[in-house]
Design a protein around this motif. Structure first.
Motif, short mmCIF file in Angstrom:
data_model
loop_
_atom_site.label_atom_id
_atom_site.label_comp_id
_atom_site.label_asym_id
_atom_site.label_seq_id
_atom_site.Cartn_x
_atom_site.Cartn_y
_atom_site.Cartn_z
N ASP A 71 0.83 -1.20 0.00
CA ASP A 71 0.00 0.00 0.00
C ASP A 71 0.87 1.26 0.00
OD1 ASP A 71 0.80 -0.47 2.63
OD2 ASP A 71 -1.10 0.15 3.50
N GLU A 72 2.02 1.23 0.69
CA GLU A 72 2.94 2.36 0.68
C GLU A 72 3.60 2.51 -0.69
OE1 GLU A 72 5.65 1.51 3.83
OE2 GLU A 72 4.14 1.84 5.39
N LEU A 73 4.05 1.39 -1.25
CA LEU A 73 4.70 1.40 -2.55
C LEU A 73 3.76 1.94 -3.63
CD1 LEU A 73 7.28 0.54 -4.14
CD2 LEU A 73 6.18 -1.68 -4.45
N ILE A 74 2.53 1.46 -3.64
CA ILE A 74 1.55 1.89 -4.63
C ILE A 74 1.14 3.34 -4.38
CG2 ILE A 74 -0.81 1.48 -5.48
CD1 ILE A 74 -0.19 -1.57 -4.93
N GLY A 75 1.12 3.75 -3.11
CA GLY A 75 0.82 5.15 -2.79
C GLY A 75 1.84 6.10 -3.40
N ARG A 76 3.10 5.68 -3.42
CA ARG A 76 4.16 6.51 -4.02
C ARG A 76 4.21 6.37 -5.54
NH1 ARG A 76 6.68 4.68 0.39
NH2 ARG A 76 7.96 3.14 -0.70
N ASN A 77 3.85 5.19 -6.04
CA ASN A 77 3.92 4.92 -7.48
C ASN A 77 2.70 4.09 -7.88
OD1 ASN A 77 4.48 4.28 -10.09
ND2 ASN A 77 6.46 3.34 -9.69
N PRO A 78 1.60 4.74 -8.22
CA PRO A 78 0.35 4.02 -8.51
C PRO A 78 0.41 3.04 -9.69
CG PRO A 78 -0.06 6.36 -8.20
CD PRO A 78 1.42 6.18 -8.24
N THR A 79 1.41 3.16 -10.55
CA THR A 79 1.47 2.29 -11.73
C THR A 79 2.47 1.14 -11.58
OG1 THR A 79 3.11 3.76 -12.75
CG2 THR A 79 0.79 4.14 -13.31
N VAL A 80 3.05 1.00 -10.40
CA VAL A 80 4.09 -0.02 -10.22
C VAL A 80 3.57 -1.44 -10.45
CG1 VAL A 80 3.85 -0.28 -7.70
CG2 VAL A 80 6.06 -0.71 -8.79
N MET A 81 2.33 -1.73 -10.10
CA MET A 81 1.82 -3.08 -10.30
C MET A 81 1.64 -3.40 -11.78
SD MET A 81 2.06 -4.44 -7.43
CE MET A 81 1.50 -6.01 -8.01
N GLU A 82 1.30 -2.40 -12.59
CA GLU A 82 1.23 -2.61 -14.04
C GLU A 82 2.61 -3.01 -14.57
OE1 GLU A 82 -0.37 0.91 -15.88
OE2 GLU A 82 -1.90 1.08 -14.32
N HIS A 83 3.64 -2.33 -14.07
CA HIS A 83 5.02 -2.61 -14.46
C HIS A 83 5.40 -4.05 -14.06
CE1 HIS A 83 9.32 -1.52 -15.03
NE2 HIS A 83 9.52 -2.29 -13.96
N GLU A 84 5.10 -4.43 -12.82
CA GLU A 84 5.46 -5.76 -12.35
C GLU A 84 4.65 -6.84 -13.06
OE1 GLU A 84 8.17 -6.08 -10.66
OE2 GLU A 84 8.37 -3.96 -10.17
N THR A 126 10.38 -2.40 -21.82
CA THR A 126 9.13 -3.03 -22.25
C THR A 126 8.07 -2.94 -21.15
OG1 THR A 126 10.37 -4.52 -23.68
CG2 THR A 126 8.13 -5.17 -23.14
N ALA A 127 8.49 -3.07 -19.90
CA ALA A 127 7.54 -2.97 -18.77
C ALA A 127 7.14 -1.53 -18.50
CB ALA A 127 8.16 -3.60 -17.53
N GLY A 128 7.87 -0.57 -19.07
CA GLY A 128 7.56 0.85 -18.89
C GLY A 128 8.43 1.45 -17.79
N LEU A 129 9.48 2.14 -18.19
CA LEU A 129 10.39 2.74 -17.21
C LEU A 129 9.64 3.59 -16.20
CD1 LEU A 129 13.42 3.85 -19.42
CD2 LEU A 129 13.35 1.97 -17.79
N GLU A 130 8.82 4.50 -16.71
CA GLU A 130 8.12 5.43 -15.83
C GLU A 130 7.14 4.70 -14.91
OE1 GLU A 130 5.14 9.05 -16.58
OE2 GLU A 130 7.10 9.30 -17.54
N ARG A 131 6.44 3.69 -15.45
CA ARG A 131 5.51 2.92 -14.61
C ARG A 131 6.24 2.22 -13.47
NH1 ARG A 131 1.67 -0.57 -18.48
NH2 ARG A 131 3.67 -1.51 -18.88
N GLY A 132 7.50 1.86 -13.70
CA GLY A 132 8.29 1.20 -12.67
C GLY A 132 9.00 2.17 -11.74
N GLY A 133 8.83 3.46 -11.99
CA GLY A 133 9.47 4.46 -11.14
C GLY A 133 10.89 4.81 -11.55
N TYR A 134 11.27 4.43 -12.76
CA TYR A 134 12.62 4.72 -13.26
C TYR A 134 12.62 6.00 -14.07
CZ TYR A 134 13.57 -0.19 -12.19
OH TYR A 134 13.70 -1.40 -11.58
#
Length: 166
Positions: A71-84, A126-134
């Motif tokens: 919940d903290e990780l997604i709060g900081r980066n809402p698209t991280v699960m799409e990346h993973e 391919t997973a999306g740099l920005e979606r992964g927080g990069y």
């Protein structure tokens, strides 16, 4: 949790059979992570205690592992699960465990070209740099330059290299 799509069920089965999900569960257990069901048939493992790899989250098969709470990780980066989620599919396309050395090679190539393990890494792109927080680092051959500098120091003045490593 809603029912899984046919594609998600296929991915879950493929990553089980190709042994990447069992490896992910083993890694999560070794790192004392707490597991729970996640979106799209993924397993979330949070509270991972091993400091490798240095990442906010990483995926092995259908297991997304994080030292943080999701919940903290997604709060900081809402698209991280799409990346993973994309990384979970990459395990399927690579036949499971071959993903790991392929990823390491892609990270090494990225570091040589950009000085960053993600920016030029085909799997992260391919997973999306920005979606992964990069952030995208420009091609600068920074890693090649670093290696050339170290090689020059080693060949010209090996004592200097030994002093730098202290």
């Amino acid at each position: 949790m809603s029912s899984l799509s046919r594609a998600q069920r296929v991915r879950r089965l493929a990553n089980l059979v190709n042994l990447s999900t069992p490896l992910g569960l083993l890694i999560a257990t070794a790192g004392r992570a707490r597991r729970r069901p996640g979106p799209g048939g993924l397993t979330l493992a949070e509270g991972y205690t091993i400091p490798f790899p240095p990442a906010g989250a990483f995926t092995v098969g259908n297991v997304v592992i994080s030292p943080q709470r999701f919940d903290e990780l997604i709060g900081r980066n809402p698209t991280v699960m799409e990346h993973e989620d994309v990384h979970a599919w990459q395990y399927v396309w690579c036949g499971g465990l071959p993903f790991l050395p392929l990823y390491a090679l892609a990270a090494g190539w990225s570091w040589l070209r950009t000085g960053d393990v993600a920016s030029g890494n085909v799997f992260e792109r391919t997973a999306g740099l920005e979606r992964g927080g990069y952030r995208e680092a420009p091609v600068s051959n920074a890693g090649f330059r670093t290696l050339a500098e170290r090689f020059q120091t080693l060949t010209v003045n090996p004592r200097r290299l030994a002093e730098r490593s202290r």
